[in-house]
Design an enzyme around this catalytic site. Sequence first.
Site, PDB file in Angstrom:
ATOM      1  CG  ASN A 108       7.852  -0.180  -2.682  1.00 15.29           C
ATOM      2  OD1 ASN A 108       6.988  -0.200  -2.148  1.00 15.29           O
ATOM      3  ND2 ASN A 108       7.955   0.529  -3.924  1.00 15.29           N
ATOM      4  CG  HIS A 110       6.712  -1.595  -8.055  1.00 16.76           C
ATOM      5  ND1 HIS A 110       5.764  -0.493  -8.107  1.00 16.76           N
ATOM      6  CD2 HIS A 110       6.746  -1.499  -9.600  1.00 16.76           C
ATOM      7  CE1 HIS A 110       5.273  -0.126  -9.190  1.00 16.76           C
ATOM      8  NE2 HIS A 110       5.876  -0.816 -10.142  1.00 16.76           N
ATOM      9  CB  SER A 137      10.931  -5.264  -8.430  1.00 20.67           C
ATOM     10  OG  SER A 137      10.895  -5.638  -9.880  1.00 20.67           O
ATOM     11  CG  ASP A 146       7.412   2.398  -7.690  1.00 22.77           C
ATOM     12  OD1 ASP A 146       7.438   2.303  -6.511  1.00 22.77           O
ATOM     13  OD2 ASP A 146       6.481   2.770  -8.286  1.00 22.77           O
TER      14      ASP A 146
HETATM   15  C1  GRF Z   1       0.982  -5.213  -3.619  1.00 28.17           C
HETATM   16  O1  GRF Z   1       0.662  -5.683  -4.854  1.00 28.17           O
HETATM   17  C2  GRF Z   1       2.228  -4.428  -3.794  1.00 28.17           C
HETATM   18  O2  GRF Z   1       3.060  -5.037  -4.678  1.00 28.17           O
HETATM   19  C3  GRF Z   1       1.920  -3.198  -4.165  1.00 28.17           C
HETATM   20  O3  GRF Z   1       0.603  -2.977  -3.350  1.00 28.17           O
HETATM   21  C4  GRF Z   1       0.083  -4.196  -3.034  1.00 28.17           C
HETATM   22  C5  GRF Z   1      -0.240  -4.178  -1.867  1.00 28.17           C
HETATM   23  O4  GRF Z   1      -0.702  -5.513  -1.393  1.00 28.17           O
HETATM   24  N1  GRF Z   1       2.775  -2.336  -3.928  1.00 28.17           N
HETATM   25  P1  GRF Z   1      -1.113  -5.755   0.374  1.00 28.17           P
HETATM   26  O5  GRF Z   1      -1.639  -4.514   0.784  1.00 28.17           O
HETATM   27  O6  GRF Z   1       0.206  -5.980   0.802  1.00 28.17           O
HETATM   28  O7  GRF Z   1      -2.143  -7.064   0.192  1.00 28.17           O
END
Ligand code: GRF
Length: 220
Positions: A108, A110, A137, A146
Amino acid sequence: MTFPVAVLASGRGSNLAALIDARDAGRLPIKLTLVASDKADAPALRNAEAHGIPTLALDPKTFASRREFDEALFANVAASGAQLVVLAGYMRILDAAVTAQWVGKMINIHPSLLPKYRGLHTHRRALKAGDTEHGASVHFVSAELDGGPVIAQARIAMHLGDTGDALAARLLPQEHRLLVACVGAIARGEVHEREGKVLFRGHTIPAPLRLDTAGHLTAA
Ligand code: GRF
């Protein structure tokens, strides 16, 4: 040799786009086997379709429980042949039975320096706390939200007058580099998970890896 990867995304899909771009540029030895979403109107799905990647949208409301939804979703993921699942802006909590089955095979991204700020509104929370540094991360997924072992982090400095939106915008390109580097390292067999720890080139890492200027992972 290309490594089979499935991506789950609920929204915009800029992280998915970064994976597709890196793949197309020959910088990422992966095959995208499936892009799946819990939102039929997710732009990520449209981008995948435009690139000829198989897509799937499942509506949670048509399933009796979270477990049934996740079982259907991950049956499709497994059938696609994926050996790695990337949660790239996937906004649904996963059933523990599914995370248990995919330990070491699901990551994932995050937008915080975990273990700080699990969950939502990470940018605002970092600002409110007066942090001088922020970041993103990539971690292996565990049953805890997370909470799994962190593979690598990208860091940015806070600026005077930063807002949550400004931070999010400044961090996003770093997220993309970080995700591409982590997926590449797993695809090349350089990064593994073992017993809740991250191994990099065969050694347990004492701290999350970092990105060098060329976009490669290095020991902190
Ligand atoms: C990103 O900021 C990611 O870290 C978080 O959700 C957002 C997704 O952005 N988990 P995208 O859909 O990849 O543009």
